[in-house]
Design an enzyme around this catalytic site. Sequence first.
Site, short mmCIF file in Angstrom:
data_model
loop_
_atom_site.label_atom_id
_atom_site.label_comp_id
_atom_site.label_asym_id
_atom_site.label_seq_id
_atom_site.Cartn_x
_atom_site.Cartn_y
_atom_site.Cartn_z
N GLU A 44 -4.33 7.73 -3.17
CA GLU A 44 -4.38 6.27 -3.01
C GLU A 44 -5.81 5.82 -2.69
OE1 GLU A 44 -3.33 3.08 0.42
OE2 GLU A 44 -2.11 4.90 0.33
N ASP A 48 -7.89 3.44 -5.23
CA ASP A 48 -8.36 2.12 -4.80
C ASP A 48 -9.80 1.89 -5.27
OD1 ASP A 48 -8.25 -0.36 -3.01
OD2 ASP A 48 -9.89 0.75 -2.09
N ASP A 117 0.60 0.81 -2.86
CA ASP A 117 -0.14 2.04 -2.57
C ASP A 117 0.12 3.10 -3.63
OD1 ASP A 117 -1.06 0.83 -0.29
OD2 ASP A 117 0.28 1.89 1.08
N GLU A 120 -1.96 2.64 -6.78
CA GLU A 120 -3.32 3.14 -6.57
C GLU A 120 -3.35 4.67 -6.61
OE1 GLU A 120 -5.36 -0.40 -3.93
OE2 GLU A 120 -4.38 1.25 -2.87
#
Length: 232
Positions: A44, A48, A117, A120
């Site tokens: 994650e 991101d 989440d 990502e």
Amino acid sequence: MQCIKCIEINLLQKKLGYFFHTVDLLLRALTHRSFSNKHNERLEFLGDSILNYSITNILYHRYNHMDEGDMSRIRSSLVCSRTLVELAKEFKLGNCLKLGQGELKNKGYNRESILADTVEAIIGGIFLDSNIKTIEMLIAFWYQFRLNKIDLEDKQKDPKTRLQEYLQHHHLPLPIYCINQVQGQAHDQIFIMNCQVSSLKYSVMGRGSSRRKAEQDAAENALKFLIEINND
């Protein structure tokens, strides 16, 4: 023991438009920390950064008339939790999540924070499974409809920005935000924020799963009241 059927994995990969060479990376991306200590949080973190870079790169090369402020604002709207949740629902991610029993009972497969989440984490997984060019092409594909809808006018601005600009235009003081209440357990909190605007008699409330979302909701509500009162 919770398991994910091969058919669900294949359907997910079809929706993603990408089939993993190392399926374990996809399984890791789908694993919440409540299920295993081999969870998706590192993926994650990676995803991101890759998402932010990819959207920035796409905006920079696709819209050469766009200034830094517009790029920053539109990027924020494209990478925010709300948009990631929309993508997660398009991918039907909730059917594939690996969650602990507690999260299953609390319907964690519908929790926006978990869905966002996981998107990502999948981005991070695809990057490790392929390369930056591949994931950037996929992100452009996933966002194609949203990119085509980009409008540089006010409707793309977030509610707090629009409220601030409205107040400045009318030569009024800027709003003040403060926490009214926090409801729920630590893992599933609801924030209630007050937005104080000098020209309104009462504070306007907003709700959200984070302080920022609650502030945006309060700003949206305050702006509606102001427009209605002033017949703008």
